[in-house]
Write a protein that holds these residues in place. Structure first.
Motif, PDB file in Angstrom:
ATOM      1  N   THR A 173       0.838  -1.198   0.000  1.00 26.27           N
ATOM      2  CA  THR A 173       0.000   0.000   0.000  1.00 26.27           C
ATOM      3  C   THR A 173       0.876   1.254   0.000  1.00 26.27           C
ATOM      4  OG1 THR A 173      -1.322  -1.322   1.503  1.00 26.27           O
ATOM      5  CG2 THR A 173      -2.107   0.911   1.045  1.00 26.27           C
ATOM      6  N   LYS A 174       1.910   1.198   0.807  1.00 21.71           N
ATOM      7  CA  LYS A 174       2.808   2.345   0.891  1.00 21.71           C
ATOM      8  C   LYS A 174       3.493   2.580  -0.465  1.00 21.71           C
ATOM      9  CE  LYS A 174       6.881   3.933   3.362  1.00 21.71           C
ATOM     10  NZ  LYS A 174       8.120   3.227   3.658  1.00 21.71           N
ATOM     11  N   THR A 231       1.194   4.151  -3.079  1.00 22.66           N
ATOM     12  CA  THR A 231       1.020   5.597  -2.921  1.00 22.66           C
ATOM     13  C   THR A 231       2.251   6.336  -3.443  1.00 22.66           C
ATOM     14  OG1 THR A 231       0.203   4.861  -0.773  1.00 22.66           O
ATOM     15  CG2 THR A 231       0.081   7.232  -1.241  1.00 22.66           C
ATOM     16  N   GLU A 258       2.407   6.253  -7.284  1.00 22.58           N
ATOM     17  CA  GLU A 258       1.425   7.079  -7.980  1.00 22.58           C
ATOM     18  C   GLU A 258       1.688   8.568  -7.779  1.00 22.58           C
ATOM     19  OE1 GLU A 258      -2.720   5.645  -7.758  1.00 22.58           O
ATOM     20  OE2 GLU A 258      -1.774   3.677  -7.475  1.00 22.58           O
ATOM     21  N   SER A 259       2.249   8.911  -6.640  1.00 17.52           N
ATOM     22  CA  SER A 259       2.541  10.324  -6.416  1.00 17.52           C
ATOM     23  C   SER A 259       3.842  10.732  -7.108  1.00 17.52           C
ATOM     24  CB  SER A 259       2.677  10.598  -4.918  1.00 17.52           C
ATOM     25  OG  SER A 259       3.874  10.005  -4.454  1.00 17.52           O
TER      26      SER A 259
END
Ligand code: ADP
Ligand code: MG
Length: 699
Positions: free
Chosen positions: A361-362, A365, A368-369
């Motif tokens: 999950t980390k 993120t 995608e950022s």
């Protein structure tokens, strides 16, 4: 009028049953396929021997004569049928060990036969086992009294009655039905350049040669034709790809790269590494999408080259990924690259099959950022779920472990495809690379970092095991570590597994704890156990690593100085070479010991001799190519390019070069083949099957 696309069952004398067999066994579906089903060799049917002049070798020979006697002779098991055969001056025996009844009934005494086969010699007495026979009368009516074609066949075809004779008959029928109406496919200027004979003469004589000279001419013409059209197709595809597909422009070399180069590079790059970095920098700055194969022998330092490119990507605001075939390797890359970049302002993540949910999950993120610059991992990296902000460069390590489908997934990550760098330690001979990859760009690191000592390679028979163990003990005494590799060709094979476990036990017996510690890694272990064992070895907690070929690629333990390969005769050359590459990575003299039994096939002998004679990956690849043919080499399973019908990439290398340069020249002049004079070429290409190139999936 029949065309070459007519299904094979419509040929006179074939019908649905035979057609099915031809399809299944030989991939012959159409008239065209049959026409291009070429003989594998030819035999001379023009010369008749006298029995008194028979040569004392085992070549096939032909004799004319009669059978004057037939009898059954009992032997240890079963019996044999023996015929006394005479050429009116001398006698010899013909022998059958099987099919007696049928042969006995079909043979006629005192009729002139033409017999054909190989001889067995008993002292001065020859006999011919299982001769091919036909009556002189039939022989004279036959197709070919000179050179007779022998076609590739299978057991199944033979057992279903599709003999050489039947195939020859079909060919005759096919050629008769077309009556020299095959369309010429090669332009006149190319034909006259090499004095190539016309298509009709070539096709007729490849199947029914009138003499050796015209056969050679036919072979040359058809080989050239085959290679020329494949090259034309590959080159055109590549031209189109380059025009159609735009790539990201990495125009600047900025802070990350420069900082790394000035302050973090732990060693001087080799000349070859510098050259390759330059080659690639040019490639990624020119607006075209890069597809480059980076070849470099094990230990030549490909990782750092790829890191430098990833830094350039970061300098231009792009993310990169680096994919490795196994978890162990991904981890090693992750560790190596982290230690290379030190405190540089670059964010690196790792994603493998065993990454935890929270980590994933980390990572997601960060990806995608755009916070994450480099993602290192296994196949997990290209799963659909993984989304990059802007993937600009994909590095694939040891590509032969990746399939086309996996690579294809990369492309779906962006609308503009990332630059792709495929790194491989499997050296592909230039000849082969050229024909498999067409115009794919290739860079080669052909120089090892300075100070590397060549790995000393020796071959020892199993009977010398004690001496080998003594040697191992001495090396361990010096602080070195040892690999012992067992064949486990198919990871499921029970026998291999038993060998491995027996080997492990005997090594633990010879090197008992607590003085010695032995690790074991094999494909049937859960991956976390593998990693655990591997890690103990890396940390020098164990001195011996017993393993299967799972350690083959990429593992880097510079302190390991001995590679013992058990049953080395069972490994292929490229595998042996890869395995040997696991040692010789530090400053110490390293050794590779090839263990084998005394029983060795000629091929196995050649492999072991090649390994002890050279450490040059390209030389080894050339031998490998000669031994195995191109079919097994990396990337070629998917390529199809190498399933040639008549040419041979190695033997016909001169023709390949000629064909390639002619095709290049032609496309330079007329890239789309629009000129009137090139219309036949365009039409031929359109009908041709598409030779799969590994890069085709993108167009
Ligand atoms: P491979 O091409 O097999 O992937 P690596 O990239 O793993 O090889 O490099 C093998 C080892 O050599 C690594 O420890 C690496 O840091 C080291 N190395 C690479 N380039 C050089 C160089 N120019 N000088 C000295 N050591 C180098
Ligand atoms: Mg590597």
């Amino acid at each position: 009028m029949d065309t070459l696309q007519t299904p094979i069952e419509y040929l006179k004398g074939i019908g649905p049953n035979r057609a099915n067999l031809l399809k299944q066994e030989l991939n012959i579906f159409t008239f065209q396929d049959l026409l291009h089903f070429f003989p594998k060799r030819y035999i001379d049917r023009s010369t008749f021997y006298k029995i008194k002049d028979l040569p004392k070798n085992t070549s096939e020979i032909q004799i004319k004569g009669k059978i004057i006697d037939l009898k059954m002779i009992p032997q240890k098991r079963g019996k044999r049928l023996v015929a006394t055969f005479t050429d009116e001056e001398n006698n010899m025996e013909l022998v059958w060990f099987r099919g007696h009844q049928w042969i006995k009934e079909s043979l006629k005494l005192n009729v002139v036969y033409v017999i054909f086969g190989r001889l067995n010699w008993y002292g001065n007495r020859p006999n011919m086992p299982h001769p091919e026979m036909e009556t002189l009368e039939n022989f004279e009516k036959g197709f070919s009294k000179n050179l007779q074609a022998i076609y590739p066949s299978t057991e199944k075809l033979l057992s279903k009655g599709i003999s050489q004779r039947v195939i020859i008959k079909m060919m005759g029928e096919l050629l008769r039905s077309f009556k020299n109406s095959f369309v010429e496919t090669l332009p006149d200027d190319l034909r006259s350049k090499y004095r190539l004979i016309d298509k009709n003469t070539a096709l007729k004589n490849i199947h029914f040669p009138e003499n050796q000279d015209i056969l050679t001419a036919a072979q040359n013409r058809l080989k050239y034709e085959e290679l020329f059209f494949i090259q034309l197709q590959l080159l055109m595809k590549n031209l189109q790809r380059k025009q159609k597909i735009k790539g990201f422009v990495f125009e600047k070399v900025g802070h990350h790269f420069n900082n790394f180069f000035k302050n973090h590079l732990p060693f001087e790059l080799t000349g070859a590494q510098k050259r390759v970095v330059r080659e690639i920098r040019k490639d990624i700055g020119n607006g075209q999408q890069m597809n480059r194969l980076l070849q470099g022998d094990v230990g030549s330092g490909k990782t750092i080259v790829s890191l430098m490119l990833m830094l350039i990507a970061a300098d231009n605001g792009f993310q990169s990924c680096l994919m490795a075939p196994t978890e162990i390797l991904a981890k090693q890359h992750f560790i190596a690259i982290n230690s290379f970049i030190g405190d540089l302002d670059i964010t690196i993540g790792m994603l493998t099959g065993s990454s935890k949910k929270t980590e994933r999950t980390k990572l997601a993120t960060q990806l995608e950022s755009g916070e994450l610059d480099i993602l290192i991992g296994t196949h997990a990296v290209i799963e659909e779920k993984v989304q990059f902000k802007n993937l600009g460069l994909a590095v694939v390590d040891e590509q032969h472990r990746f399939g086309v489908a996996q690579r294809a997934k990369l492309w779906r990550k962006n609308s503009t495809p990332p630059h792709v760098l495929v790194m491989t330690a499997t050296p592909i001979p230039r000849t082969l690379a050229m024909s498999v990859y067409g115009d794919l760009d290739i860079s080669v690191i052909d120089e090892l970092p300075p100070g590397r000592k060549k790995v000393k390679t020796i071959h020892r028979f199993d009977s010398n095991r004690l001496k080998v163990f003594k040697f191992i003990a001495d090396e361990i005494q010096k602080g070195r570590q040892i690999y012992m590799v067992y064949p486990l060709i198919k990871e499921s094979e029970k026998m291999d597994y038993k060998d491995l476990m027996d080997g492990y036990k005997s090594i633990v017996r010879a090197f008992p704890p607590p003085k010695y510690q032995v690790s074991i890694v094999h494909g049937q272990m859960p991956s976390k156990d593998k990693d655990y064992e591997m890690e103990r070895y890396v940390k020098k907690q164990t001195q011996i690593m017993v393993a299967t070929t799972v350690i083959e690629v990429g593992v880097n333990v510079p302190n390991a100085s001995v590679m013992v390969i058990e049953s080395a005769e069972r490994f292929g050359l490229s595998q042996l070479h890869q395995l040997r590459g696991r040692v010789g990575r530090g400053n110490d003299q390293s050794y590779c010991i090839l263990m084998s039994s005394h029983k060795l096939s000629t091929e196995a002998k050649t492999r072991l001799e090649t390994m002890t004679a050279t450490t040059d990956g390209f030389k080894i690849a050339e031998v490998d190519l000669k031994l195995r043919g191109p079919g097994d080499l990396m990337g070629t399973q998917q390529s199809g390019v190498l399933q040639l019908k008549i040419a041979d990439i190695i033997k016909d290398n001169q023709w390949l070069k000629a064909a390639r340069s002619d095709a290049t020249a032609l496309l330079l002049e007329d890239p789309q083949l629009e000129a009137q004079k090139n219309t036949p070429l365009r039409q031929t290409l359109a009908k041709m099957k598409v030779y799969q190139n590994i890069w085709n999936y993108i167009s």
